[in-house]
Write an enzyme that holds these catalytic residues in place. Structure first.
Site, PDB file in Angstrom:
ATOM      1  N   ASP A 283       0.857  -1.185   0.000  1.00 13.42           N
ATOM      2  CA  ASP A 283       0.000   0.000   0.000  1.00 13.42           C
ATOM      3  C   ASP A 283       0.890   1.230   0.000  1.00 13.42           C
ATOM      4  O   ASP A 283       1.964   1.234   0.602  1.00 13.42           O
ATOM      5  CB  ASP A 283      -0.960   0.000   1.189  1.00 13.42           C
ATOM      6  CG  ASP A 283      -0.255  -0.011   2.532  1.00 13.42           C
ATOM      7  OD1 ASP A 283       0.060   1.073   3.059  1.00 13.42           O
ATOM      8  OD2 ASP A 283      -0.010  -1.108   3.076  1.00 13.42           O
TER       9      ASP A 283
ATOM     10  N   ASP B 212     -10.028   3.015   5.558  1.00 12.34           N
ATOM     11  CA  ASP B 212      -8.933   2.956   6.521  1.00 12.34           C
ATOM     12  C   ASP B 212      -9.398   3.666   7.792  1.00 12.34           C
ATOM     13  O   ASP B 212      -9.453   4.895   7.850  1.00 12.34           O
ATOM     14  CB  ASP B 212      -7.699   3.638   5.928  1.00 12.34           C
ATOM     15  CG  ASP B 212      -6.508   3.668   6.876  1.00 12.34           C
ATOM     16  OD1 ASP B 212      -6.629   3.178   8.011  1.00 12.34           O
ATOM     17  OD2 ASP B 212      -5.453   4.198   6.475  1.00 12.34           O
TER      18      ASP B 212
ATOM     19  N   GLU C 116      -8.670   3.900  11.764  1.00 11.49           N
ATOM     20  CA  GLU C 116      -7.649   3.575  12.762  1.00 11.49           C
ATOM     21  C   GLU C 116      -7.383   4.788  13.639  1.00 11.49           C
ATOM     22  O   GLU C 116      -8.181   5.714  13.685  1.00 11.49           O
ATOM     23  CB  GLU C 116      -6.363   3.129  12.053  1.00 11.49           C
ATOM     24  CG  GLU C 116      -5.827   4.168  11.065  1.00 11.49           C
ATOM     25  CD  GLU C 116      -4.490   3.796  10.458  1.00 11.49           C
ATOM     26  OE1 GLU C 116      -3.532   3.641  11.236  1.00 11.49           O
ATOM     27  OE2 GLU C 116      -4.419   3.676   9.212  1.00 11.49           O
TER      28      GLU C 116
END
Length: 274
Positions: A73, A162, A164
């Site tokens: 990534d 994503d 987090e």
């Protein structure tokens, strides 16, 4: 007549200056001042940025007889990526950061997203979530409108949420656990309505436990991409019996972040086809 300043007056001024400097020094050592100085600029967040600080870092994954497929990534931090080098080293899939919040688009996205595709990789895009700035639906739409869509060409993976640690403030973005679950649901529902695909959820187990209360309601629909920099993948968030992808290091060759897909290349292709 000239005015003679006394030594007492001078000493008073020096004492006042010293007190001011001491107060400034104390202010700079306060936690709030330190964290403000260390807070990165909006738009600079990357996938897995908080993993080492919160979960630590162990060794590389143990050798396994299970077939897995290497992937990477990337974000603007990598700039123009040497995709041929990665392809020749065995990397077969890649995700590029497309957007963050509703205020940032990766300026290197075209080179990264198209460059990986052009060397033969199966590619996808990810969105770094900021639940404290706008709604899940608003960010899902911004993502789809700026590179995060999907096509059934067999070479495009579904988009990634994503979600987090917050690099800009409180780790759960000021959300309650119920509020965070609602925000995530808003994002993934909107993404599916726009693309027909269930978004992949990238997260770390410890963050998920803290910020969603270890909610188990996404495991039946959304593929899991789990972050853990250690020899084994460890405990998974509730609701998922297995991981689809595992980010296992941020210090791999060429680009840093390396991952393993839980299966052979034909399983990566199956996820791309939907």
């Amino acid at each position: 007549m000239p005015v003679h300043r006394s030594g007492t007056s001078r000493r008073s001024r020096f004492a006042a200056a010293g007190a001011l400097l001491a107060a400034l020094s104390l202010l700079l050592t306060l936690p709030g001042a330190a964290s403000a100085a260390e807070t990165p600029a909006r738009g600079t967040a990357t996938m897995g940025q908080g993993v080492i600080a919160h979960d630590g870092q162990g060794g590389l994954p143990r050798e396994s007889r299970a077939v897995q497929t290497e992937g990477v990534d990337v974000s603007s931090h990598q700039g123009n990526v040497a995709w041929s080098t990665l392809w020749n080293s065995g990397v077969k899939w890649a995700y590029a950061k497309a957007t963050e919040g509703t205020y940032y688009k990766n300026p290197y996205f075209a080179q990264q997203y198209n460059g990986s595709y052009n060397v033969g990789m199966i590619r996808g895009a990810y969105h770094f979530a900021t639940p404290d700035t706008t709604s899940g639906a608003t960010q899902a739409n911004y993502f789809v409108d700026n590179g995060g869509g999907w096509s059934g060409d067999g070479r495009t993976l579904p988009g990634v949420l994503d979600i987090e640690w917050n690099p800009y403030g409180a780790q759960c973005f000021g959300k309650t656990q119920a509020g965070m679950v609602s925000w995530i649901r808003d994002f993934v529902n909107t993404y599916k309505a726009r693309t027909g695909r269930d978004a992949v959820i990238y997260t770390a187990t410890s963050w998920w436990q803290t910020c969603t209360g270890n909610n188990s309601s996404f495991g039946a629909t959304n593929p899991l991409w789990v972050a853990r920099y250690n020899t084994t993948v460890g405990e998974l968030p509730a609701g998922w019996g297995y991981y689809t992808m595992w980010q296992y290091t941020s210090t791999g060759p060429t680009v840093g972040d390396h991952n393993r897909f839980n299966g052979a290349l034909d399983r990566v292709q199956a996820l791309a086809y939907g």
